[in-house]
Design a protein around this motif. Structure first.
Motif, mmCIF file in Angstrom:
data_model
loop_
_atom_site.group_PDB
_atom_site.id
_atom_site.type_symbol
_atom_site.label_atom_id
_atom_site.label_comp_id
_atom_site.label_asym_id
_atom_site.label_seq_id
_atom_site.Cartn_x
_atom_site.Cartn_y
_atom_site.Cartn_z
ATOM 1 N N THR A 1 0.854 -1.190 0.000
ATOM 2 C CA THR A 1 0.000 0.000 0.000
ATOM 3 C C THR A 1 0.885 1.233 0.000
ATOM 4 O OG1 THR A 1 -1.625 -1.224 1.320
ATOM 5 C CG2 THR A 1 -1.915 1.168 1.154
ATOM 6 N N SER A 2 0.671 2.093 -0.972
ATOM 7 C CA SER A 2 1.480 3.306 -1.089
ATOM 8 C C SER A 2 0.568 4.516 -1.279
ATOM 9 C CB SER A 2 2.457 3.194 -2.264
ATOM 10 O OG SER A 2 1.758 2.958 -3.472
ATOM 11 N N ALA A 3 1.119 5.698 -0.992
ATOM 12 C CA ALA A 3 0.335 6.924 -1.130
ATOM 13 C C ALA A 3 0.019 7.234 -2.578
ATOM 14 C CB ALA A 3 1.081 8.097 -0.491
ATOM 15 N N VAL A 4 0.934 6.907 -3.469
ATOM 16 C CA VAL A 4 0.762 7.127 -4.910
ATOM 17 C C VAL A 4 1.192 5.857 -5.633
ATOM 18 C CG1 VAL A 4 1.114 9.624 -4.761
ATOM 19 C CG2 VAL A 4 3.072 8.109 -5.144
ATOM 20 N N VAL B 1 -3.369 1.670 -3.582
ATOM 21 C CA VAL B 1 -3.024 3.073 -3.346
ATOM 22 C C VAL B 1 -3.942 3.634 -2.266
ATOM 23 C CG1 VAL B 1 -2.896 5.377 -4.355
ATOM 24 C CG2 VAL B 1 -2.185 3.391 -5.693
ATOM 25 N N ASP B 2 -3.336 4.259 -1.242
ATOM 26 C CA ASP B 2 -4.093 4.858 -0.146
ATOM 27 C C ASP B 2 -3.375 6.137 0.284
ATOM 28 O OD1 ASP B 2 -5.126 3.732 3.214
ATOM 29 O OD2 ASP B 2 -5.517 5.575 2.068
ATOM 30 N N PRO B 3 -3.940 7.312 0.001
ATOM 31 C CA PRO B 3 -3.276 8.574 0.361
ATOM 32 C C PRO B 3 -2.971 8.696 1.848
ATOM 33 C CG PRO B 3 -5.104 8.962 -1.144
ATOM 34 C CD PRO B 3 -5.201 7.530 -0.720
ATOM 35 N N ALA B 4 -3.674 7.940 2.687
ATOM 36 C CA ALA B 4 -3.445 8.016 4.127
ATOM 37 C C ALA B 4 -2.072 7.506 4.529
ATOM 38 C CB ALA B 4 -4.519 7.226 4.868
ATOM 39 N N LEU C 1 0.592 8.630 3.530
ATOM 40 C CA LEU C 1 1.381 9.863 3.687
ATOM 41 C C LEU C 1 2.816 9.735 3.191
ATOM 42 C CD1 LEU C 1 0.128 10.974 7.224
ATOM 43 C CD2 LEU C 1 -0.651 11.753 4.985
ATOM 44 N N GLY C 2 2.966 9.205 2.005
ATOM 45 C CA GLY C 2 4.278 9.186 1.371
ATOM 46 C C GLY C 2 5.114 7.969 1.654
#
Length: 271
Positions: free
Chosen positions: A206-209, A237-240, A242-243
């Protein structure tokens, strides 16, 4: 298989992995439906020739699959077979062999998800030894004059309640439709598929982008080095996040800049 057929099978196996990694797909049902397609293609020589004809476009062949099978089997199985006929096959028979292999792999995946893959592999081996040491049983299971229903009934009386349901389904399919193979060769092939499946691990990433191709390659290589086994990346992809990147392999979860941390772990292991 070789050449085009080998490449087509490899692509189909990747699509199967992507499908069965999803919790919404019933791997056992997928196996049954692919087995039904195998029986259809094995029986209908003209159909498999049409579906592997290089003079026909891939889209035309996929459309034919949708028309013939779309109302008979589920969407995942139909989409999988549609993708297969878009590929190029060296011989029509190879398509049938490939669909059969995917049916068996789907069943093995069902066993893996249930934590029973090791049991299935062991049961296939032990059943092979039993058949090898019992001439009367082997004769009954390979008797060409006996119906598939009679052989299936015999197997279910022997294995029902004593073996995993996946083992029973795999062996019943093999004995009911040997497709020119000896019983020993078929059991050996199933055992190899089980062993290959057992050596495959899945990493849920799982990544932010979305990861770039280079990042995916680095991550996959680092995980293979760390775990010592082939690794399939299931990407989300999960924006949570946080990079950062979150990787889960089995019950183990690694948070943070995973590539850097894994490469650091590899350096420590090497040192």
């Amino acid at each position: 298989m070789n050449g085009a057929s080998r490449e087509a099978l490899a692509a189909a196996r990747e699509r199967l992995d992507a499908l069965t990694d999803s919790t919404s797909v019933d791997a056992a049902q997928l196996a049954d439906e692919l087995a039904a397609v195998t029986a259809l293609l094995d029986r209908e020589v003209s159909l498999r020739r049409v579906l592997t004809d290089p003079a026909q476009s891939g889209e035309a062949k996929a459309d034919l699959v949708q028309r013939l099978l779309g109302s008979q089997i589920g969407g995942p199985a139909t989409d999988l077979v549609s993708g297969m006929v878009r590929s190029r096959w060296s011989a029509p028979r190879h398509l049938v062999d490939a669909v059969e292999e995917l049916a068996n792999l789907a069943d093995l995946t069902a066993a893996q998800k249930a934590g029973a893959l090791d049991d299935v592999e062991d049961e296939l081996f032990r059943f092979g030894r039993i058949v090898a040491s019992n001439g009367a049983l082997r004769a009954a299971l390979t008797d060409r004059s006996a119906s598939a229903e009679a052989k299936s009934g015999l197997l279910r009386s022997l294995l029902g309640g004593r073996a995993n349901a996946v083992t029973e389904r795999l062996v019943v399919r093999l004995v009911s439709a040997p497709r020119g193979r000896s019983l020993e060769a078929g059991l050996e092939s199933l055992a190899k598929l089980a062993a290959g499946r057992r050596n495959r691990m899945v990493a849920v990433v799982t990544s932010a982008v979305p990861l770039s191709d280079t990042q995916k390659q680095r991550l996959s290589a680092a995980l293979v080095k760390l775990y010592g086994r082939a690794m399939h990346l299931n990407l989300d992809v999960d924006p949570a996040v946080l990079g950062g990147i979150r990787v889960q392999v089995g019950d183990e979860v690694i948070n943070g800049s995973v590539v850097d941390r894994l490469e650091d772990a590899n350096r420590r292991l090497a040192g």
